[in-house]
Write an enzyme that holds these catalytic residues in place. Structure first.
Site, PDB file in Angstrom:
ATOM      1  N   ARG A  52      38.320 -15.757  -4.796  1.00 43.01           N
ATOM      2  CA  ARG A  52      37.788 -15.739  -3.424  1.00 43.01           C
ATOM      3  C   ARG A  52      37.680 -17.155  -2.856  1.00 43.01           C
ATOM      4  NH1 ARG A  52      32.181 -12.683  -2.235  1.00 43.01           N
ATOM      5  NH2 ARG A  52      31.342 -14.556  -3.225  1.00 43.01           N
ATOM      6  N   LYS A 151      34.188 -17.442   2.989  1.00 44.40           N
ATOM      7  CA  LYS A 151      32.862 -17.923   2.567  1.00 44.40           C
ATOM      8  C   LYS A 151      32.827 -19.431   2.841  1.00 44.40           C
ATOM      9  CE  LYS A 151      29.455 -17.216  -1.127  1.00 44.40           C
ATOM     10  NZ  LYS A 151      28.376 -16.624  -0.352  1.00 44.40           N
ATOM     11  N   GLU A 184      26.567  -6.272   7.570  1.00 39.49           N
ATOM     12  CA  GLU A 184      25.959  -6.606   6.273  1.00 39.49           C
ATOM     13  C   GLU A 184      24.639  -7.290   6.561  1.00 39.49           C
ATOM     14  OE1 GLU A 184      28.229  -9.665   4.237  1.00 39.49           O
ATOM     15  OE2 GLU A 184      28.804 -10.589   6.124  1.00 39.49           O
TER      16      GLU A 184
END
Ligand code: PXG
Length: 286
Positions: A52, A151, A184
């Site tokens: 990721r 991220k 989220e």
């Protein structure tokens, strides 16, 4: 003893570990990161986190100066050097120092930083009693502005929503996307259970595809449960039988109230408790 920070191939004492004030990570939040758990000396789902990290870097056109395999080794070495048995790794890659301008071609020396430390966990009562959420008025970043799947070091979107939660005496806030759907929470993914079916928003709902989320989806499927990645609205959450959040820090944490609406019986539900138990078995390598 924690205190040795990995910086670009060397270990530096925590007090001396610093980046330039010209680093675009500081000036613009220009960089990527991962938060990873260590359980019993093992770095949990390290490969998934490294993958990721490199995908986030690719999306922001940041070339990480070492290969993924070397990065994974560096994480393991940092954990060992700090004698961490159960703890937390913060892996950060910044764009590096540049001019006081946005041009990435005028930056150099991306900083690869690995911190391994202990972790302060949520109090046990949150797991026994469940959390209460509020919906933040701050919506999640529009995917065409800054995709939540990245991220990045720019967490102001999440911080602004978290402030709304703490102002109201809650520890997490539910965030909606630009379409008004559930995305989220500020640092956790959300799941609901309705009539035996587990549901969670899909990646294109404007979420970070959590590694804990993926692990829980796999565990639930192994248990024979139906798991659907489908758009959800707040009403779906209000009328859910159970609700829980997933994340590296929280693991699997029950939610019992959202915007003043009691979820299910108002106590952590049996499926939530079962999935937490299965997840904890996974962290122990059972
Ligand atoms: N959504 C967001 C916005 C997150 O930041 C998650 C979901 C859950 O993803 P994982 O892969 O952890 O299951 C996150 C994770 C921290 C910290 O120190 C934040 C996260 C993870 C670990 C530490 O703020 N966020």
């Amino acid at each position: 003893m924690p205190g040795k920070v990995y910086m670009n191939g060397d270990f530096v004492a925590k007090e001396q570990a610093a980046v330039s004030v010209y680093d675009h990570g500081l000036l613009y939040g220009d960089g990527v990161f991962e938060g990873i758990r260590v359980y019993g000396g093992n770095v949990f789902l390290l490969q998934e986190h490294v993958t990721r990290l490199y995908e986030s870097a690719l999306a922001i056109r940041l070339e990480i100066p070492i290969a993924p395999e070397a990065m994974a080794r560096a994480v393991e070495e940092t954990v060992a050097a700090n004698g961490i048995e159960d703890g937390y790794v913060r892996l950060v890659v910044t764009r590096g120092s540049g001019t006081l301008g946005l041009d990435i071609r005028r930056t150099s020396d991306p900083q690869v930083i690995i911190i391994a430390d202990t972790i302060s966990l949520y109090p046990a009562e949150y797991y026994e009693q469940g959390l209460e959420l509020i919906t933040a008025s701050t919506i999640r970043n529009h995917p065409s502005a800054l995709n939540p799947r990245i991220k990045s070091l720019n967490y102001l979107n999440n911080i602004l929503a978290k402030i709304e939660a703490t102002d109201q005496g809650k520890i997490e806030a539910l965030m909606l996307n630009h379409k008004g759907e559930v995305s989220e929470c500020t640092g956790d993914n959300i799941f609901i259970l309705k009539r035996g079916v587990l549901k969670t928003p899909p990646p294109d709902a404007g979420i970070l595809e959590g590694i804990t989320r993926d692990a829980v989806i796999r565990l639930a499927a192994q248990e024979g449960m139906t798991v659907e990645q489908v758009p959800l609205v707040r009403h779906d959450v209000y009328i859910a039988d159970e609700c829980f959040l997933t994340g590296t820090a929280a693991e699997v944490i029950p939610v019992v109230k959202v915007d003043g609406r009691v979820i299910g019986d108002g106590v952590p539900g049996p499926i939530t408790r079962r999935l937490l138990e299965l997840f904890q078995q996974l962290t122990r390598g059972d």
